[in-house]
Design an enzyme around this catalytic site. Sequence first.
Site, PDB file in Angstrom:
ATOM      1  N   CYS A   8       0.847  -1.287  -0.027  1.00 33.52           N
ATOM      2  CA  CYS A   8      -0.046  -0.102  -0.144  1.00 33.52           C
ATOM      3  C   CYS A   8       0.986   1.189  -0.188  1.00 33.52           C
ATOM      4  O   CYS A   8       1.829   0.985  -0.461  1.00 33.52           O
ATOM      5  CB  CYS A   8      -0.868   0.095   1.081  1.00 33.52           C
ATOM      6  SG  CYS A   8      -0.315  -0.068   2.714  1.00 33.52           S
ATOM      7  N   ASN A  11       2.146   1.587   4.437  1.00 32.59           N
ATOM      8  CA  ASN A  11       2.685   0.255   5.068  1.00 32.59           C
ATOM      9  C   ASN A  11       2.152   0.228   6.621  1.00 32.59           C
ATOM     10  O   ASN A  11       2.888  -0.325   7.497  1.00 32.59           O
ATOM     11  CB  ASN A  11       3.955  -0.279   4.879  1.00 32.59           C
ATOM     12  CG  ASN A  11       4.440  -1.793   5.188  1.00 32.59           C
ATOM     13  OD1 ASN A  11       5.442  -1.931   5.961  1.00 32.59           O
ATOM     14  ND2 ASN A  11       3.341  -2.656   5.101  1.00 32.59           N
ATOM     15  N   CYS A  13      -1.458   0.630   7.269  1.00 33.22           N
ATOM     16  CA  CYS A  13      -2.900   0.330   7.427  1.00 33.22           C
ATOM     17  C   CYS A  13      -3.208  -1.061   6.546  1.00 33.22           C
ATOM     18  O   CYS A  13      -3.569  -2.031   7.088  1.00 33.22           O
ATOM     19  CB  CYS A  13      -3.776   1.572   6.981  1.00 33.22           C
ATOM     20  SG  CYS A  13      -3.601   2.891   7.892  1.00 33.22           S
ATOM     21  N   ARG A  14      -3.394  -0.626   5.208  1.00 33.97           N
ATOM     22  CA  ARG A  14      -3.925  -1.799   4.281  1.00 33.97           C
ATOM     23  C   ARG A  14      -3.226  -2.978   4.347  1.00 33.97           C
ATOM     24  O   ARG A  14      -3.495  -3.943   4.482  1.00 33.97           O
ATOM     25  CB  ARG A  14      -4.190  -1.340   2.960  1.00 33.97           C
ATOM     26  CG  ARG A  14      -5.581  -0.213   3.143  1.00 33.97           C
ATOM     27  CD  ARG A  14      -5.671   0.621   1.969  1.00 33.97           C
ATOM     28  NE  ARG A  14      -4.669   1.430   1.820  1.00 33.97           N
ATOM     29  CZ  ARG A  14      -4.105   2.292   0.662  1.00 33.97           C
ATOM     30  NH1 ARG A  14      -5.171   2.241  -0.281  1.00 33.97           N
ATOM     31  NH2 ARG A  14      -3.195   3.250   0.599  1.00 33.97           N
ATOM     32  N   SER A  15      -1.632  -2.747   3.603  1.00 40.04           N
ATOM     33  CA  SER A  15      -0.937  -3.901   3.590  1.00 40.04           C
ATOM     34  C   SER A  15      -0.525  -4.639   4.664  1.00 40.04           C
ATOM     35  O   SER A  15      -0.614  -5.870   4.760  1.00 40.04           O
ATOM     36  CB  SER A  15       0.210  -3.685   2.730  1.00 40.04           C
ATOM     37  OG  SER A  15       1.205  -2.687   3.502  1.00 40.04           O
ATOM     38  N   ASP A 125      -7.981   3.604   0.872  1.00 37.91           N
ATOM     39  CA  ASP A 125      -7.136   4.162   1.906  1.00 37.91           C
ATOM     40  C   ASP A 125      -7.930   4.721   3.185  1.00 37.91           C
ATOM     41  O   ASP A 125      -8.646   5.778   3.049  1.00 37.91           O
ATOM     42  CB  ASP A 125      -6.366   5.327   1.373  1.00 37.91           C
ATOM     43  CG  ASP A 125      -5.337   6.092   2.358  1.00 37.91           C
ATOM     44  OD1 ASP A 125      -5.497   5.538   3.485  1.00 37.91           O
ATOM     45  OD2 ASP A 125      -4.399   6.641   1.784  1.00 37.91           O
TER      46      ASP A 125
HETATM   47  P1  4NP Z   1      -1.804   2.717   3.903  1.00 36.52           P
HETATM   48  O1  4NP Z   1      -2.677   4.273   4.596  1.00 36.52           O
HETATM   49  O2  4NP Z   1      -1.383   3.045   2.746  1.00 36.52           O
HETATM   50  O3  4NP Z   1      -2.944   1.700   4.007  1.00 36.52           O
HETATM   51  O4  4NP Z   1      -0.909   2.484   5.166  1.00 36.52           O
HETATM   52  C1  4NP Z   1      -1.718   5.212   4.872  1.00 36.52           C
HETATM   53  C2  4NP Z   1      -1.124   5.519   5.754  1.00 36.52           C
HETATM   54  C3  4NP Z   1      -0.251   6.716   5.936  1.00 36.52           C
HETATM   55  C4  4NP Z   1      -0.553   7.817   5.073  1.00 36.52           C
HETATM   56  C5  4NP Z   1      -1.451   7.532   4.031  1.00 36.52           C
HETATM   57  C6  4NP Z   1      -2.199   6.438   3.870  1.00 36.52           C
HETATM   58  N1  4NP Z   1       0.133   9.219   5.136  1.00 36.52           N
HETATM   59  O5  4NP Z   1      -0.126   9.847   4.236  1.00 36.52           O
HETATM   60  O6  4NP Z   1       0.911   9.121   6.128  1.00 36.52           O
END
Ligand code: 4NP
Length: 156
Positions: A8, A11, A13-15, A125
């Site tokens: 993602c 790294n 939340c989703r992955s 996201d």
């Molecule tokens: P992820 O979510 O891609 O599912 O881990 C996010 C985590 C952090 C951010 C964006 C999406 N960020 O902008 O810091």
Amino acid sequence: MIRVLFVCLGNICRSPTAEGVFRKLVAEEGLHAHIEIDSAGTHAYHIGHPPDARAQEAARRRGVDLSSLRGRQATRGDIERFDYVLAMDRENYENLLDICPEGFEHKVRLFMEFAPGWPEQEVPDPYFGGAAGFDRVLDMIEEASAGLLEDIRKRL
Ligand code: 4NP
């Protein structure tokens, strides 16, 4: 050995959620010796960080412990090494193709390809939304994980 990398943006939340859910499924099926599982982000914002507290809490309620996972950034070498490099959304997919060594593009796919019955092809996201977003992410990941395992079984 089949190697699976979930990817993602951050790294956190989703992955990592996909890594935890898929690890649990693979362990329950007794296939952990045959499938290597990891996750990474396309950006460097959260290197070394544990998963977001909301992602950990939502996963914990479904019996999945994400607490030991730490953020890292996806590399060109990952795309060479892993058999399945599964992007959560199209932005992650494009980011991976930007670093993909020539000839390995076929390994990079959208994770939701493995949930053909689901209306969306991207795991949204959840970072800037509320707790419900994390539950929806889990629903999608559980469905795609089941489809992914069926695909891998054909190759074992
Ligand atoms: P992820 O979510 O891609 O599912 O881990 C996010 C985590 C952090 C951010 C964006 C999406 N960020 O902008 O810091």
